[in-house]
Scaffold this motif. Structure first.
Motif, PDB file in Angstrom:
ATOM      1  N   GLU A  48     -10.502  -2.801   4.265  1.00  0.00           N
ATOM      2  CA  GLU A  48      -9.404  -1.577   4.865  1.00  0.00           C
ATOM      3  C   GLU A  48      -8.381  -1.494   5.513  1.00  0.00           C
ATOM      4  N   GLY A  49      -7.491  -3.161   5.064  1.00  0.00           N
ATOM      5  CA  GLY A  49      -6.667  -3.510   5.501  1.00  0.00           C
ATOM      6  C   GLY A  49      -5.814  -3.066   3.511  1.00  0.00           C
ATOM      7  N   ARG A  61      -5.102  -0.207   2.758  1.00  0.00           N
ATOM      8  CA  ARG A  61      -3.484   0.554   3.157  1.00  0.00           C
ATOM      9  C   ARG A  61      -2.748  -0.267   2.711  1.00  0.00           C
ATOM     10  N   GLY A 121     -11.449   5.201   2.378  1.00  0.00           N
ATOM     11  CA  GLY A 121     -10.736   5.732   2.392  1.00  0.00           C
ATOM     12  C   GLY A 121     -10.960   5.155   0.332  1.00  0.00           C
ATOM     13  N   CYS A 122     -10.717   4.231  -0.222  1.00  0.00           N
ATOM     14  CA  CYS A 122     -11.433   3.355  -1.183  1.00  0.00           C
ATOM     15  C   CYS A 122     -12.191   4.574  -2.127  1.00  0.00           C
ATOM     16  N   HIS A 142      -2.332   1.492  -0.777  1.00  0.00           N
ATOM     17  CA  HIS A 142      -1.566   2.488  -1.122  1.00  0.00           C
ATOM     18  C   HIS A 142      -0.281   2.405  -0.758  1.00  0.00           C
ATOM     19  N   THR A 143       0.333   1.553   0.311  1.00  0.00           N
ATOM     20  CA  THR A 143       1.118   1.460   0.122  1.00  0.00           C
ATOM     21  C   THR A 143       2.697   0.980  -0.707  1.00  0.00           C
TER      22      THR A 143
END
Ligand code: C2E
Ligand code: MG
Ligand code: MG
Ligand code: MG
Length: 283
Positions: A223-224, A227, A254-255, A230-231
């Motif tokens: 997850e990290g 994130r 969210g993958c 995506h940033t």
């Protein structure tokens, strides 16, 4: 057996060792002939959107139809190819084949449904003088739009202390070719590195996926990474998804994209087209 074994026992190992060395030398000699003799082939493995199952890309993976040993996968010859430098002509052969095939499948599947093609590039090939020009010329000659090609590079390429690597990566990006970092998470690139890399995609190494259902920390770790990616404007492709539950968890956190035996194994061109056109392709 080796530990504490006497001299006599060590001697018994010799024939096997000798055979292994000879075997490797023979493979090296045979590999010389593989490109000119037309023994290489490319298989394609689908990359899909995890929510809908829609096909988005195809990874080109080299195969060797050895005249005596049968079908060989990269694990059986990529080391020898790298060591000998033959990975360079082999890499160009795969690149040309994949680009030609990508033009053909755009014809068969229609330009709207046509997936991109990804090609693995070894450090040695990338650092060959003229690499960027050759990639761009191959695209132009075949008539494939540069956006439909993704080059898969590894973290080890980015760790080379070589300015030309960075100018070449920028040149490819400027021309519209997309870049993916393959096997992400296995190398040593720091997070600050990621910020500078002109990549579009991260392929998250299979070992992260393998443990995502069993190790609670692993899910948070992925997850990290998601994130962060995506940033930085990077999309993630999860590699080696074999289990529907893995797909489920990855989609939940969210993958966007994935690849693995759950969807399809690497296939010859004709089987890939059949798979793509089958009505139940949406997984
Ligand atoms: P890679 O680029 O990370 O490719 C993914 C590998 O994982 C492929 O193995 C693929 O068949 C395998 N794979 C995909 N889904 C699954 C799954 O669900 N489970 C398992 N267990 N495996 C899965 P393959 O085709 O044997 O290729 C191995 C490696 O050889 C590639 O790893 C890549 O590093 C290298 N390679 C393949 N083709 C080329 C090439 O044309 N040029 C270069 N330089 N390297 C290549
Ligand atoms: Mg790859
Ligand atoms: Mg990979
Ligand atoms: Mg891999």
């Amino acid at each position: 057996v080796a530990k504490g074994a006497g001299k006599n026992q060590w001697r018994r190992y010799q024939p096997a060792l000798h055979t292994a060395v000879l075997d490797r030398m023979q493979l090296r000699t045979d590999l010389d002939q593989a490109v000119p003799s037309g023994e290489l082939a490319v298989q394609y493995q689908p990359i899909v959107a995890l929510d809908t199952g829609r096909l988005v890309g195809l990874e080109a993976l080299v195969r060797w139809h050895h005249p005596a040993r049968g079908l060989l996968t990269p694990a059986q010859f990529i080391d020898v190819a790298e060591e000998s430098g033959l990975i360079v002509p082999i890499g160009y052969w795969v690149l040309e084949r994949a680009i030609t095939d990508a033009v053909a499948w755009a014809g068969e599947l229609g330009p709207d449904r046509a997936p991109y093609v990804t090609v693995n590039v070894s450090v040695r090939q990338f650092r060959c003088p003229g690499f960027v020009d050759r990639v761009l010329r191959t695209l132009t000659d075949a008539g494939l739009p540069p956006e439909r090609l993704v080059l898969e590079i590894t973290e080890s390429l980015l760790l080379r202390d070589d300015d030309r690597v960075w100018t070449d990566l920028a040149a490819l990006r400027a021309a519209g070719v997309r870049l993916a970092i393959d096997d992400f998470g296995t190398g040593y690139s720091s997070l600050s590195y990621l910020r500078q890399v002109p990549a579009n995609l991260l392929k998250l190494e299979k070992s992260f996926i393998d443990t995502i259902l069993v190790e609670p920390d692993q899910r948070s770790l992925v997850e990290g990474i998601l994130r962060l990616a995506h940033t930085l404007g990077l999309a993630i492709i999860a590699e080696g998804i074999e289990d529907p539950a893995e797909r489920q968890v990855l989609a939940e956190i969210g993958c966007q994209f994935g690849q693995g035996y759950l969807f399809a194994k690497p296939m010859d061109y004709d089987d890939m087209i059949k798979w793509t056109l089958a009505p139940d392709t949406t997984i």
